[in-house]
Enzyme design. Sequence first.
Site, short mmCIF file in Angstrom:
data_model
loop_
_atom_site.label_atom_id
_atom_site.label_comp_id
_atom_site.label_asym_id
_atom_site.label_seq_id
_atom_site.Cartn_x
_atom_site.Cartn_y
_atom_site.Cartn_z
CD GLU A 260 -11.24 10.91 -1.52
OE1 GLU A 260 -11.75 10.77 -2.65
OE2 GLU A 260 -10.13 10.47 -1.20
CB SER B 112 -2.95 11.43 -10.04
OG SER B 112 -3.93 12.10 -9.28
CG ASP C 277 -4.82 13.20 -6.56
OD1 ASP C 277 -5.76 13.85 -7.05
OD2 ASP C 277 -4.95 12.06 -6.09
CE LYS D 88 -7.07 3.04 -4.19
NZ LYS D 88 -7.15 4.48 -3.92
#
Length: 301
Positions: A23, A137, A139, A156
């Site tokens: 990324e 998210s 994601d 996280k």
Amino acid sequence: MNVQPSPEVAAALSEGRPVVALESTIISHGLPRPDNLAAAQEFEEILRSQGVTPATIAVLDGELKAGLTADELARIANEDVPKLTVRDLPVVLAMAGSGATTVAATSWIADRAGIRVFATGGLGGVHRGASETFDESADLTVLAQVPITVVSAGVKSILDIPATLERLESLGVVVLGFRTKDFPSFWLTSSGHELDWRAEDAFAVAAVMRSRDDLGLTSGIVVANPLPEEQQLDPVVHDEALERALAEADAQGLSGKEVTPFLLKRIVELTGGASLSVNLDIARNNIAVAARIARAAAELA
């Protein structure tokens, strides 16, 4: 709109050689200048040293890029570019703009280019308080739709980890612990949440990838790769910094997109930069594992 692979990436893909996507937001937003460019170059060299072609993903001048030249890598490191998720791609392409790609956008572009393995630091997930804010998210939803294998150190600890694992299960995303059944929490080796499945080596992951393809499934695979305990952030330092940062965010009434950047910045400050150093170790560790998985997948193809 087609993806523009670099000549190096195009050659590797056409010859069936291993490629790993990286990324670009870690370069543009995750690390300070000028250390960010040096880190980006180091990450690519880790892959090349293992016989794997790096494909750093980004959007430049309205083109989807899979693999960057030295000058393009420097642009992402030195220019003030926006962070792009999948929903931003139609806009930035229409405007012939540039940007760094998140996990979601990187996964989508890498898959479109034919790249099967992606190394990142940590996934996005369900945010604390999401039952009220619906803050989750992209994601997660992209990984439910894109058959890419992502190596990460979990998510996280600022996120709601059990809720994130529940969402991944609901979305049909396979989560494999790499030589562990304990889901990591990015800076820390363990989150205390047990996974259903573990893979003992890169070939075990590659076998799951092939089995997923044989079944006709189109969701992603998350390889949860914890840092060795001796490299993790001191758990006491971590817990104290996280508790204080969360309290400060609450006191300031932060919400939505304001929360994550604030928390990450404050944790760097409260740990005296130690969390940033651990970030780099996480990236290096995940990239090395992703290289082995990409090589194994190429052998089994």
